[in-house]
Each structure stands twice: as C-alpha cells, then as structure tokens.
Write an enzyme that holds these catalytic residues in place. Structure first.
Site, short mmCIF file in Angstrom:
data_model
loop_
_atom_site.label_atom_id
_atom_site.label_comp_id
_atom_site.label_asym_id
_atom_site.label_seq_id
_atom_site.Cartn_x
_atom_site.Cartn_y
_atom_site.Cartn_z
N CYS A 102 0.68 -1.14 0.40
CA CYS A 102 0.33 0.11 0.45
C CYS A 102 1.17 1.25 0.02
CB CYS A 102 -1.03 -0.49 1.63
SG CYS A 102 -2.57 0.89 1.02
N HIS A 104 -3.50 -5.77 1.97
CA HIS A 104 -2.05 -5.89 2.83
C HIS A 104 -2.78 -7.59 3.85
CE1 HIS A 104 -2.71 -1.29 3.79
NE2 HIS A 104 -3.77 -1.70 2.95
N GLU A 113 -0.83 -8.75 4.97
CA GLU A 113 -0.47 -8.85 6.96
C GLU A 113 -1.77 -8.23 7.49
OE1 GLU A 113 -0.44 -6.28 5.37
OE2 GLU A 113 -0.81 -4.70 5.97
#
Lengths: 190, 294
Positions: free
Chosen positions: A81, A171, A173
């Site tokens: 991002c 994302h 994560e």
C-alpha cells in the site's frame, strides 16, 4: 528461513502486523527506525500507512538514502500500500518524498476513499488464490522494463515484482494468510 | 465477490493510522499545514475544542462545506465529528464520504442514554473511553477504533494519562483471571461478555487505541506512546500554539521516535508558545467533556 532477519520500517503504519506475520513464518523480524537498525537486516518491508507521513520521516531522518544504498547492495524490499507508493518511480499527479526504485507508475487512493475500501479474492501468479484487503488502496497504472504484473483487479494492477522488489496494493498482513510473506522471504538472501 | 464496509476494512484503516498523529483543523489551509507536517489524518471541525469550551452553548457537527473543502485540500484521510447518539449527523457525514466518524464528547450530546448503532454504517467510527468497560461498550456498538477521552481543549495531559493507565490496568486484571471469573468481571465492567473473553485472550484491546484530550507537546505525545497508545490525536494543541507548522512536525517526529530521548530533546527546541493550559480542578463539573457518554 530461520537465519533470515527482516526489518519492518516502523516510522508509521501497520508495522506490528507485518512483524507478527514474519515471525509466524519462522524468520526473525525487527522494527527499523534508524540507519543503524537497517544495517542489521537482510530484507525490508515498508508497511501500509500514510505515504506522505512515512516519506517525510524517511527524508528527515536520512533513511531514504540508507534504504537506496542497502538496495544497491542486494537487500530485498516489499512495499504494501503506502510502501508500494514509496517504491514507485512515478506517483501520478503527486510531488512527495519517495524512493523511486521500481519501474512502475502508481495512482494514490486509486479505488476511492474509505467508503470504497473492499475485500475480494485475487488470483496471484504464481501463488494462486489469496484474499485481498484494499484500504484506500493505490493501484499500478503501468509497469515497464523488468517489472512484471502478478495480480490485477478490475483491470487495475494490484501486485507486481522486479528482481528483489515486490509490491502489493493490498494488505496480506491483515489476513493471517502467510503465503505472500513466504514468497517475499524467498527473495531475501541470507 | 467484492465486499465493502466489513469490520476488517473498518479496523484496518485504524491499523494504517498507527504510529501517526491526527490533527484537528478548521480550514483547508490548516489541513495543508497538517499534511505537510506529516499528519496521518486530519479531523475537520468548525472550531477546535479549546474554542468550543470558550464559546459555550451547543456544539454540533461542522458545516458540510467546511468538511468538503478540507477533503478537497488534502490526500490523507479526513475524519469528522458527530454528536453522541446523533445518528442523522452520522448519516450526513457518511454521505459526504468522510473516512472516519468520531462520535465525540467534544460536541454536545444529542442523546442522554444511547450512542449511535455504529454497526449500521459502512464508514468506520472512533469513540472515546475512560476505562475498559466504556471502550468495550463502544466496540460492542460497532466502533472500530478507540481513543482515550482525556479532557479536550485543556492542553493538560493528566486526564489522558489517567484514562490509558486505567484501561491498561483493567486489561492486565482481565488477562490474569481464571475463565470462571470472567462473567462476573464483565458484569463489573458493564461490558459485553464476548468482548471481555477476547480481551482476556489477546491481553489487549481488539481494536487500535489512540491518545486524545490534552496533548500539547512532543513529550506529551511520546509519554502517551510509551504508556502503550497506538497513536495520537492533537486537538487544540497545534493551531492554538505560537508556531503550528513547527509544533506539528515536532509532534509527528516525537510519535515515531517516542523511545529516543535525544530526538525528543532535538524536536522540542524553540517551538515557541504552547497553548495556554487549564487545570482540571478549575473546570466546573458540568463543563467536563469526558463525563459525556454512557
């Protein structure tokens, strides 16, 4: 994998989530805020956050030159991002601090504001299906030279790689799925 | 399939704001100063809390024109405040496309019993809390981010410190209880049982928790970060000070390098006048903003 030490750029943003994901992969992860901490790592993740905030802090504390120097010496870098924006050679219509390492042009907030943020399944070449979490996400308008497209959504490029560089507009994560972290770790030499 | 407005997306944006500073602004010019200083988001307001406190009367949602002009001026996320319980102000803010709504005690409450049902909205909400029970009630209503209440518009950090210590204290208590005691603990905290179980498992709040209400200096910001907050809201502290651009930049650096006293010393130099502070015990009980919220 256990011998690899990954730095998470910890100036601002979701760095703890990446740190946990790397640890779950069996590698070592440390937070990087200084050039001295950067010297200890084999690979670097630039997390999601605000690209203007991270870029300004990177410049003010001379981490931009340190990161570029370590990249030249062989360090792998993954940007998610905001990290993707900072790695691009071109940010369409913007003038902001950046690293400019990868042959891609990006559009900030390319999918709109927070109310347009979305989750969707993506087909990633060569990884397979992953859940993509897009938050005020950018996209890659075009790639050139050695840069290669890995995934797209609605004909917008959302993942790409170039040698030791990896970028995702989404994302991994935040999902608990380790496959993209494992893919990045393969790019990192001990 | 494409999904929007999920809790992952709502809490995810708060995760992206971590380690950053969210600044109150009242004009597009102030918003640009905040962005240039490295703010990770701005809060669009008609008046900063110190001026709301000084003006008295009823404080409401800002004029949409101000909010839209600020949204046009910057590329970082823009938040805006609605009154506690005023779900129509929240609907208006959602339709404007703001990135986060703060259901805030800084404005005059619109409902003396109930908060907004934040699960009804696609836009995420942040809410203030003084203790774990209050934080979990707000999360139960759908808040995707929490902040300490502190005492807004005072430039006095003592209440924010009290609130984060209280939340941390209660998290440590819950984390050490045997399973059979958690229901009674939920009753004492006046918090949803499922969320108490989640806190016990995570040994942390299930969402991001920022500091707010009284932060005026780089050291105040670093203090709140060392006490375990995930990031900082600065309300009146920046644009009520002598040199807003410089102070804003210094507070951003202090929030990143909160553990590095040498950096804190460097950025604290020559900042000019800080905002004038207020002692908490001189505020009349009916003027304490932190007591608003149920």
């Amino acid at each position: 994998m256990a011998g690899k030490k990954i730095g998470i750029l910890a100036l601002q943003g979701a760095f703890i989530e990446h740190q946990q994901a790397i640890t779950n992969c069996g590698a070592q992860a440390i937070q990087v805020r200084t050039a001295r901490e950067l010297d200890q790592v084999d690979g670097l993740i630039i997390p999601g956050g605000e690209s203007t905030t991270i870029g300004k802090l990177m410049q003010a504390y001379q981490l931009d030159t340190a990161i570029k120097a370590r990249y030249e010496q062989g360090m792998a870098i993954w940007g998610t991002c905001a990290g993707m924006i900072l790695l691009a050679r071109e940010i369409i219509g913007m003038n902001q601090p950046m690293l400019g390492l990868m042959d891609i042009a990006v559009v900030r907030n390319g999918f709109g504001r927070q109310v347009d943020s979305f989750e969707t399944e993506l087909e990633v070449d060569p990884i397979g299906r992953v859940n993509g979490v897009f938050i005020r996400a950018p996209y890659v308008e075009r790639v050139w030279g050695p840069a290669r497209i890995m995934a797209s959504h609605e004909r917008k490029i959302v993942m790409a790689e170039e040698d030791r560089l990896l970028v995702t507009a989404f994302h991994p994560e935040l999902t608990g799925d380790k496959c993209i972290h494992e893919y990045f770790l393969k790019k990192v030499s001990d | 399939m494409v999904e929007k407005g999920t809790f992952t997306l709502k809490s995810g944006l708060a995760q992206m704001l971590k380690g950053g500073v969210i600044m109150d602004v009242t004009t597009p010019e102030q918003a640009k100063i905040a962005e240039a200083a490295g703010a990770c988001a701005v809060m669009a307001l008609e008046r900063v809390p110190a001026d709301i406190r000084a003006a008295g009367g009823i404080a409401r949602m800002a004029d949409p024109t101000i909010i839209l002009k600020i949204m046009e001026a910057v590329t970082i996320p823009v938040m805006a405040k609605c009154r506690i319980g005023h779900f129509v102000e929240a609907q208006v803010l959602e339709s404007l496309g703001v990135d986060y709504i703060d259901e805030s005690e800084v404005l005059s409450p619109a409902d003396d019993k109930y908060h907004v049902n934040k699960n009804d909205f696609k836009v995420p909400f942040v809410c203030g809390a003084r203790n774990l029970g209050e934080a979990l009630r707000r999360i139960g209503e759908g808040a995707a981010m929490i902040r300490t209440k502190g005492e807004p518009g005072t430039g006095n950090v003592i209440e924010a410190v009290r609130h984060i210590r209280k939340v941390n204290d209660e998290i440590r208590w819950i984390s050490n209880l045997p399973a059979e005691e958690l229901m009674t603990a939920a009753k004492e905290l006046q918090a949803p049982y499922e969320l108490v179980l989640e806190v016990a498992r995570l040994k942390a709040l299930p969402v991001v928790n920022f500091a707010a209400g009284g932060i005026a200096t780089p050291s105040d910001a670093a203090l709140m970060m060392q006490l375990g907050c995930d990031g900082i809201f600065v309300g009146s502290g920046i644009f009520k000070s002598g040199d807003p651009a410089k102070r804003a930049k210094a507070i951003v650096a202090a929030t990143t390098y909160y553990n590095d006293a040498a950096v804190l010393a460097e950025v604290s130099r020559d900042l000019g006048e800080a905002m004038v502070g207020i002692n908490i015990d001189t505020i009349k009980p009916e003027e304490r903003m932190q007591d608003r919220g149920w």
